[in-house]
Design a protein around this motif. Structure first.
Motif, PDB file in Angstrom:
ATOM      1  N   GLN A 151       0.823  -1.215   0.000  1.00  0.00           N
ATOM      2  CA  GLN A 151       0.000   0.000   0.000  1.00  0.00           C
ATOM      3  C   GLN A 151       0.853   1.260   0.000  1.00  0.00           C
ATOM      4  OE1 GLN A 151      -3.694  -0.043   2.436  1.00  0.00           O
ATOM      5  NE2 GLN A 151      -2.887  -1.950   3.280  1.00  0.00           N
ATOM      6  N   ALA A 152       2.165   1.114   0.259  1.00  0.00           N
ATOM      7  CA  ALA A 152       3.061   2.265   0.349  1.00  0.00           C
ATOM      8  C   ALA A 152       3.646   2.665  -0.999  1.00  0.00           C
ATOM      9  CB  ALA A 152       4.190   1.977   1.338  1.00  0.00           C
ATOM     10  N   TYR A 153       3.302   1.938  -2.069  1.00  0.00           N
ATOM     11  CA  TYR A 153       3.833   2.286  -3.379  1.00  0.00           C
ATOM     12  C   TYR A 153       2.859   1.875  -4.479  1.00  0.00           C
ATOM     13  CZ  TYR A 153       5.306  -2.658  -3.373  1.00  0.00           C
ATOM     14  OH  TYR A 153       5.331  -4.029  -3.297  1.00  0.00           O
ATOM     15  N   ARG A 154       2.976   2.557  -5.600  1.00  0.00           N
ATOM     16  CA  ARG A 154       2.173   2.213  -6.784  1.00  0.00           C
ATOM     17  C   ARG A 154       2.896   1.181  -7.652  1.00  0.00           C
ATOM     18  NH1 ARG A 154       1.116   0.576 -10.909  1.00  0.00           N
ATOM     19  NH2 ARG A 154      -0.218   1.380 -12.585  1.00  0.00           N
ATOM     20  N   CYS A 155       4.216   1.328  -7.742  1.00  0.00           N
ATOM     21  CA  CYS A 155       5.015   0.423  -8.571  1.00  0.00           C
ATOM     22  C   CYS A 155       6.359   0.183  -7.904  1.00  0.00           C
ATOM     23  CB  CYS A 155       5.212   1.027  -9.967  1.00  0.00           C
ATOM     24  SG  CYS A 155       6.329   0.099 -11.050  1.00  0.00           S
ATOM     25  N   TRP A 156       6.813  -1.054  -7.917  1.00  0.00           N
ATOM     26  CA  TRP A 156       8.161  -1.388  -7.445  1.00  0.00           C
ATOM     27  C   TRP A 156       9.022  -1.755  -8.645  1.00  0.00           C
ATOM     28  CZ3 TRP A 156      11.255  -5.655  -8.128  1.00  0.00           C
ATOM     29  CH2 TRP A 156      12.432  -5.693  -7.360  1.00  0.00           C
ATOM     30  N   ILE A 157      10.262  -1.239  -8.670  1.00  0.00           N
ATOM     31  CA  ILE A 157      11.229  -1.636  -9.684  1.00  0.00           C
ATOM     32  C   ILE A 157      12.577  -1.844  -9.008  1.00  0.00           C
ATOM     33  CG2 ILE A 157      11.601   0.801 -10.317  1.00  0.00           C
ATOM     34  CD1 ILE A 157      12.479  -0.205 -13.102  1.00  0.00           C
ATOM     35  N   GLY A 158      13.237  -2.938  -9.314  1.00  0.00           N
ATOM     36  CA  GLY A 158      14.515  -3.204  -8.672  1.00  0.00           C
ATOM     37  C   GLY A 158      15.216  -4.412  -9.247  1.00  0.00           C
ATOM     38  N   GLY A 159      16.298  -4.766  -8.611  1.00  0.00           N
ATOM     39  CA  GLY A 159      17.119  -5.871  -9.073  1.00  0.00           C
ATOM     40  C   GLY A 159      16.668  -7.207  -8.512  1.00  0.00           C
ATOM     41  N   ASP A 160      17.253  -8.254  -9.062  1.00  0.00           N
ATOM     42  CA  ASP A 160      16.920  -9.631  -8.682  1.00  0.00           C
ATOM     43  C   ASP A 160      18.089 -10.211  -7.895  1.00  0.00           C
ATOM     44  OD1 ASP A 160      16.102 -12.230  -8.471  1.00  0.00           O
ATOM     45  OD2 ASP A 160      15.788 -12.556 -10.612  1.00  0.00           O
ATOM     46  N   ASN A 161      18.042 -10.081  -6.584  1.00  0.00           N
ATOM     47  CA  ASN A 161      19.138 -10.556  -5.754  1.00  0.00           C
ATOM     48  C   ASN A 161      19.283 -12.074  -5.823  1.00  0.00           C
ATOM     49  OD1 ASN A 161      20.302  -8.155  -4.263  1.00  0.00           O
ATOM     50  ND2 ASN A 161      18.126  -7.858  -3.917  1.00  0.00           N
ATOM     51  N   TYR A 162      18.172 -12.768  -5.774  1.00  0.00           N
ATOM     52  CA  TYR A 162      18.219 -14.225  -5.922  1.00  0.00           C
ATOM     53  C   TYR A 162      18.808 -14.586  -7.290  1.00  0.00           C
ATOM     54  CZ  TYR A 162      16.648 -19.091  -6.206  1.00  0.00           C
ATOM     55  OH  TYR A 162      16.600 -20.457  -6.357  1.00  0.00           O
ATOM     56  N   GLY A 163      18.383 -13.880  -8.330  1.00  0.00           N
ATOM     57  CA  GLY A 163      18.882 -14.134  -9.673  1.00  0.00           C
ATOM     58  C   GLY A 163      20.373 -13.875  -9.803  1.00  0.00           C
ATOM     59  N   MET A 164      20.893 -12.877  -9.061  1.00  0.00           N
ATOM     60  CA  MET A 164      22.336 -12.638  -9.062  1.00  0.00           C
ATOM     61  C   MET A 164      23.081 -13.886  -8.615  1.00  0.00           C
ATOM     62  SD  MET A 164      23.123  -8.887  -7.462  1.00  0.00           S
ATOM     63  CE  MET A 164      24.895  -9.057  -7.681  1.00  0.00           C
ATOM     64  N   GLY A 165      22.652 -14.430  -7.472  1.00  0.00           N
ATOM     65  CA  GLY A 165      23.303 -15.625  -6.948  1.00  0.00           C
ATOM     66  C   GLY A 165      23.129 -16.818  -7.863  1.00  0.00           C
ATOM     67  N   LEU A 166      21.925 -16.943  -8.409  1.00  0.00           N
ATOM     68  CA  LEU A 166      21.630 -18.062  -9.301  1.00  0.00           C
ATOM     69  C   LEU A 166      22.538 -18.036 -10.531  1.00  0.00           C
ATOM     70  CD1 LEU A 166      19.482 -20.400  -9.486  1.00  0.00           C
ATOM     71  CD2 LEU A 166      18.227 -18.895 -11.031  1.00  0.00           C
ATOM     72  N   ASN A 167      22.662 -16.863 -11.152  1.00  0.00           N
ATOM     73  CA  ASN A 167      23.461 -16.774 -12.370  1.00  0.00           C
ATOM     74  C   ASN A 167      24.952 -16.853 -12.097  1.00  0.00           C
ATOM     75  OD1 ASN A 167      21.159 -16.677 -13.897  1.00  0.00           O
ATOM     76  ND2 ASN A 167      21.154 -14.465 -14.142  1.00  0.00           N
ATOM     77  N   ALA A 168      25.387 -16.349 -10.936  1.00  0.00           N
ATOM     78  CA  ALA A 168      26.792 -16.524 -10.554  1.00  0.00           C
ATOM     79  C   ALA A 168      27.103 -18.003 -10.360  1.00  0.00           C
ATOM     80  CB  ALA A 168      27.095 -15.742  -9.278  1.00  0.00           C
ATOM     81  N   GLY A 169      26.180 -18.703  -9.696  1.00  0.00           N
ATOM     82  CA  GLY A 169      26.364 -20.131  -9.464  1.00  0.00           C
ATOM     83  C   GLY A 169      26.347 -20.937 -10.752  1.00  0.00           C
ATOM     84  N   ARG A 170      25.485 -20.556 -11.674  1.00  0.00           N
ATOM     85  CA  ARG A 170      25.427 -21.243 -12.968  1.00  0.00           C
ATOM     86  C   ARG A 170      26.720 -21.056 -13.750  1.00  0.00           C
ATOM     87  NH1 ARG A 170      19.364 -19.294 -14.849  1.00  0.00           N
ATOM     88  NH2 ARG A 170      18.154 -20.993 -13.902  1.00  0.00           N
ATOM     89  N   VAL A 271      34.160 -14.503  -9.724  1.00  0.00           N
ATOM     90  CA  VAL A 271      32.988 -13.839 -10.291  1.00  0.00           C
ATOM     91  C   VAL A 271      32.580 -12.716  -9.345  1.00  0.00           C
ATOM     92  CG1 VAL A 271      30.575 -14.084 -10.994  1.00  0.00           C
ATOM     93  CG2 VAL A 271      32.204 -15.931 -11.458  1.00  0.00           C
ATOM     94  N   GLY A 272      32.377 -11.526  -9.883  1.00  0.00           N
ATOM     95  CA  GLY A 272      31.978 -10.389  -9.065  1.00  0.00           C
ATOM     96  C   GLY A 272      30.479 -10.154  -9.102  1.00  0.00           C
ATOM     97  N   GLY A 273      30.068  -9.012  -8.553  1.00  0.00           N
ATOM     98  CA  GLY A 273      28.643  -8.706  -8.497  1.00  0.00           C
ATOM     99  C   GLY A 273      28.369  -7.219  -8.568  1.00  0.00           C
TER     100      GLY A 273
END
Length: 350
Positions: A151-170, A271-273
């Motif tokens: 209720q505190a926002y109309r739209c959220w936009i941001g990064g995928d922290n889980y996806g960062m780890g997933l793609n680093a691991g892959r 691998v960095g981030g």
């Protein structure tokens, strides 16, 4: 960089480069980017484009720019706003002090800006001021660190922290998949932050697909050069042999690389981030252990300006049939390597 909630990754994914309000936003349900655009459906409503329209005043409030990524957030917002003759940007100095940032946002509310873009220093702590803005009739674009209530926002936009780890691991998994008894270590960010836990979880989940690989050590740092150097030195001392390292953050990676150089170690890949320019330069040179970095693109701030402008002009987004901008947008965590680094270098931050 606290986050109290994490929007679902099963939503809309944006590419790593900033997207104009008239550019395509494609609906996806996986971690794979779309390769082709879909044309908007016939009869779709007005969409925002680069042509001047209704004037929009956007208030932008973020934390103190004491990190390369956060400084790039502010730069991206400013540069994007300059592109539009119909946008006026009111940007605060930023603060990591919750009370100070709340005060800065309340000042923007009192100025009656049309739209607010907020990257909270602490999503949970700033939820009430997001609610205050929404109740005052000022729509909020919540950037990256999400508020505790939708209720505190109309739209959220941001990064995928889980996806960062997933793609680093892959990436590491594919590099080591044929090596028997391979071992990896992890230099994480601040363990008090939800985003750090998400990055680690994604990394661990990816490694489960490679039974020949074991994670043998993990240290948490503080997203600073100094902490990266100190914690990396401890890891190197405790682990005389390993095959790969994932470091969550390229700023602390500067310190990690110093520790690695001082130890004279070259027997593993790193691998960095996040996507710092220094990391991309090192990847392009290909003369050290750093072989890739997983993006957490600060261009999200430019896209937030695009969305705020579209919202202020009561328009939708090009490439979509809906009359309104989406409720949630998750950026894709692309892996930057020597093969594609030239494509991503312009997005690298200092």
């Amino acid at each position: 960089m606290p986050e109290s909630l994490v929007p679902s990754r099963r939503g809309l994914l944006l590419g790593s480069a900033a997207v104009s309000a008239g550019a395509l936003l494609t609906a996806c349900t996986s971690n794979e980017p779309r390769s082709q655009a879909q044309a908007p459906a016939a009869g779709s409503g007005p969409v925002a484009d680069d042509k001047p329209g209704k004037p929009v005043t956007i208030g932008f409030a973020g934390p103190q720019a004491d990190h390369g990524w956060l400084n790039a957030i502010n730069q991206n917002a400013r540069e994007r706003a300059k592109k539009y003759a119909d946008v006026t940007l009111e940007i605060t100095e930023g603060s990591n002090d919750t009370a100070v940032q709340i005060g800065q946002i309340q000042t923007l509310i009192n100025k009656k800006v049309d739209i607010l873009v907020i990257l909270p220093a602490d999503g949970k702590a700033l939820t009430q001021v997001g609610l205050q803005a929404m109740k005052a009739g000022i729509p909020v674009i919540n950037l990256d660190r999400v508020f505790a209530s939708p209720q505190a926002y109309r739209c959220w936009i941001g990064g995928d922290n889980y996806g960062m780890g997933l793609n680093a691991g892959r990436y590491i998994g594919e590099a080591l998949k044929d090596k028997p008894d391979a071992t990896v270590i992890e230099l994480a960010g601040m363990d008090s932050l939800e985003l750090t836990k998400q990055r680690t979880q994604g990394f661990d989940d990816a490694l489960k697909n490679y039974p020949n690989i074991r994670k043998v050590a993990r240290q948490a740092a503080d997203f600073t050069v100094e902490s990266g150097q100190a914690k990396m030195a401890q890891l190197l001392q405790a682990q005389p042999r390993f095959d790969a390292l994932w470091n969550h953050d390229d700023d602390q990676g500067v310190g990690a690389l110093r520790a690695i150089a001082q130890a004279g170690r070259k027997d593993f890949l790193m691998v960095g981030g996040a996507g710092a320019k220094t990391a991309m330069d090192a990847i392009k040179a290909d003369d050290g252990v750093l072989k890739a970095t997983v993006l957490y693109p600060p261009t999200m701030a430019a896209s937030a300006i695009d969305l705020a402008r579209a919202l202020g002009q009561k328009k939708g987004v090009g490439g979509m049939s809906e009359l309104e901008i989406p409720a949630s947008l998750t950026l894709y965590s692309a892996v930057v390597t020597k093969e594609n680094v030239d494509e991503y270098l312009p997005t690298g931050f200092n």
